[in-house]
Scaffold this motif. Structure first.
Motif, PDB file in Angstrom:
ATOM      1  N   ALA A   5       0.834  -1.197   0.000  1.00  0.00           N
ATOM      2  CA  ALA A   5       0.000   0.000   0.000  1.00  0.00           C
ATOM      3  C   ALA A   5       0.871   1.251   0.000  1.00  0.00           C
ATOM      4  CB  ALA A   5      -0.913   0.000   1.226  1.00  0.00           C
ATOM      5  N   ARG A   6       0.502   2.196  -0.871  1.00  0.00           N
ATOM      6  CA  ARG A   6       1.203   3.479  -0.960  1.00  0.00           C
ATOM      7  C   ARG A   6       0.188   4.610  -0.986  1.00  0.00           C
ATOM      8  NH1 ARG A   6       6.417   3.035  -1.909  1.00  0.00           N
ATOM      9  NH2 ARG A   6       7.185   1.018  -2.582  1.00  0.00           N
ATOM     10  N   ARG A   7       0.612   5.766  -0.497  1.00  0.00           N
ATOM     11  CA  ARG A   7      -0.248   6.947  -0.450  1.00  0.00           C
ATOM     12  C   ARG A   7       0.026   7.829  -1.665  1.00  0.00           C
ATOM     13  NH1 ARG A   7       0.958  11.606   1.626  1.00  0.00           N
ATOM     14  NH2 ARG A   7       2.693  10.789   2.830  1.00  0.00           N
ATOM     15  N   THR A   8      -1.042   8.358  -2.253  1.00  0.00           N
ATOM     16  CA  THR A   8      -0.904   9.315  -3.353  1.00  0.00           C
ATOM     17  C   THR A   8      -0.747  10.719  -2.770  1.00  0.00           C
ATOM     18  OG1 THR A   8      -3.256   9.801  -3.552  1.00  0.00           O
ATOM     19  CG2 THR A   8      -2.430   7.902  -4.799  1.00  0.00           C
ATOM     20  N   ALA A   9      -0.511  11.685  -3.630  1.00  0.00           N
ATOM     21  CA  ALA A   9      -0.368  13.075  -3.200  1.00  0.00           C
ATOM     22  C   ALA A   9      -1.625  13.581  -2.505  1.00  0.00           C
ATOM     23  CB  ALA A   9      -0.038  13.965  -4.397  1.00  0.00           C
ATOM     24  N   GLU A  10      -2.774  13.032  -2.862  1.00  0.00           N
ATOM     25  CA  GLU A  10      -4.044  13.476  -2.285  1.00  0.00           C
ATOM     26  C   GLU A  10      -4.440  12.690  -1.042  1.00  0.00           C
ATOM     27  OE1 GLU A  10      -6.219  12.719  -5.824  1.00  0.00           O
ATOM     28  OE2 GLU A  10      -5.972  14.765  -6.562  1.00  0.00           O
ATOM     29  N   GLY A  11      -3.606  11.718  -0.659  1.00  0.00           N
ATOM     30  CA  GLY A  11      -3.903  10.940   0.534  1.00  0.00           C
ATOM     31  C   GLY A  11      -4.664   9.655   0.287  1.00  0.00           C
ATOM     32  N   ILE A  14      -3.340   3.378  -2.462  1.00  0.00           N
ATOM     33  CA  ILE A  14      -3.410   2.513  -3.638  1.00  0.00           C
ATOM     34  C   ILE A  14      -2.489   1.314  -3.430  1.00  0.00           C
ATOM     35  CG2 ILE A  14      -4.053   4.376  -5.208  1.00  0.00           C
ATOM     36  CD1 ILE A  14      -0.549   3.043  -5.384  1.00  0.00           C
ATOM     37  N   VAL A  15      -2.599   0.341  -4.325  1.00  0.00           N
ATOM     38  CA  VAL A  15      -1.771  -0.858  -4.248  1.00  0.00           C
ATOM     39  C   VAL A  15      -0.765  -0.834  -5.400  1.00  0.00           C
ATOM     40  CG1 VAL A  15      -1.777  -3.381  -4.370  1.00  0.00           C
ATOM     41  CG2 VAL A  15      -3.605  -2.180  -3.148  1.00  0.00           C
ATOM     42  N   HIS A  16       0.522  -0.799  -5.042  1.00  0.00           N
ATOM     43  CA  HIS A  16       1.586  -0.821  -6.042  1.00  0.00           C
ATOM     44  C   HIS A  16       2.875  -1.169  -5.329  1.00  0.00           C
ATOM     45  CE1 HIS A  16       4.182   0.519  -9.390  1.00  0.00           C
ATOM     46  NE2 HIS A  16       3.107   0.320 -10.127  1.00  0.00           N
ATOM     47  N   HIS A  17       3.642  -2.099  -5.863  1.00  0.00           N
ATOM     48  CA  HIS A  17       4.868  -2.537  -5.198  1.00  0.00           C
ATOM     49  C   HIS A  17       5.939  -1.455  -5.182  1.00  0.00           C
ATOM     50  CE1 HIS A  17       8.088  -5.089  -3.793  1.00  0.00           C
ATOM     51  NE2 HIS A  17       8.822  -4.700  -4.820  1.00  0.00           N
ATOM     52  N   ASP A  18       6.158  -0.823  -6.314  1.00  0.00           N
ATOM     53  CA  ASP A  18       7.251   0.139  -6.436  1.00  0.00           C
ATOM     54  C   ASP A  18       6.798   1.556  -6.102  1.00  0.00           C
ATOM     55  OD1 ASP A  18       9.141  -1.786  -7.348  1.00  0.00           O
ATOM     56  OD2 ASP A  18       8.167  -1.724  -9.314  1.00  0.00           O
ATOM     57  N   ALA A  19       7.736   2.373  -5.647  1.00  0.00           N
ATOM     58  CA  ALA A  19       7.452   3.763  -5.326  1.00  0.00           C
ATOM     59  C   ALA A  19       7.222   4.612  -6.577  1.00  0.00           C
ATOM     60  CB  ALA A  19       8.598   4.356  -4.508  1.00  0.00           C
ATOM     61  N   ILE A  27       4.705   7.814  -7.233  1.00  0.00           N
ATOM     62  CA  ILE A  27       3.285   7.687  -6.875  1.00  0.00           C
ATOM     63  C   ILE A  27       2.884   8.732  -5.850  1.00  0.00           C
ATOM     64  CG2 ILE A  27       1.629   6.167  -5.716  1.00  0.00           C
ATOM     65  CD1 ILE A  27       3.065   3.838  -7.200  1.00  0.00           C
ATOM     66  N   VAL A  28       3.744   9.010  -4.887  1.00  0.00           N
ATOM     67  CA  VAL A  28       3.425   9.964  -3.827  1.00  0.00           C
ATOM     68  C   VAL A  28       3.239  11.389  -4.351  1.00  0.00           C
ATOM     69  CG1 VAL A  28       5.806  10.510  -3.179  1.00  0.00           C
ATOM     70  CG2 VAL A  28       3.999  10.542  -1.438  1.00  0.00           C
ATOM     71  N   GLU A  29       3.693  11.654  -5.562  1.00  0.00           N
ATOM     72  CA  GLU A  29       3.549  12.980  -6.163  1.00  0.00           C
ATOM     73  C   GLU A  29       2.366  13.077  -7.120  1.00  0.00           C
ATOM     74  OE1 GLU A  29       8.331  13.894  -5.984  1.00  0.00           O
ATOM     75  OE2 GLU A  29       7.380  13.697  -7.944  1.00  0.00           O
TER      76      GLU A  29
END
Length: 77
Positions: A5-11, A14-19, A27-29
């Motif tokens: 699980a990773r967070r997007t810029a908007e909070g 989502i599910v994605h292995h790589d940053a 993804i965070v941006e």
């Protein structure tokens, strides 16, 4: 089943292995609307895994910007 699980810029989560996506974007941006269709939300992934044991690995960076809004938690009752 393991989900990264990773967070997007908007909070959004989502599910994605790589940053980063294959094109190099972090993804965070990005907002969830900027992600490719094959990248799903954590809520959608959990719905698809109904009945399975799921391990969620939270993969945030120490340098992630602060979320500008809080995402509501999905109702899992």
């Amino acid at each position: 089943m393991e989900l990264d699980a990773r967070r997007t810029a908007e909070g959004d989560v989502i599910v994605h292995h790589d940053a980063h996506l294959a094109d190099g974007r972090a993804i965070v941006e990005l907002g969830a609307h900027d992600l490719p269709e094959h990248v799903c939300s954590l809520a959608d992934a959990l719905d698809a895994c109904e009945g399975m044991s799921v391990n969620i690995e939270i993969k945030n960076w120490p340098d992630d910007p602060t979320s500008t809004r809080a995402s509501p938690s999905p109702d899992r009752s």
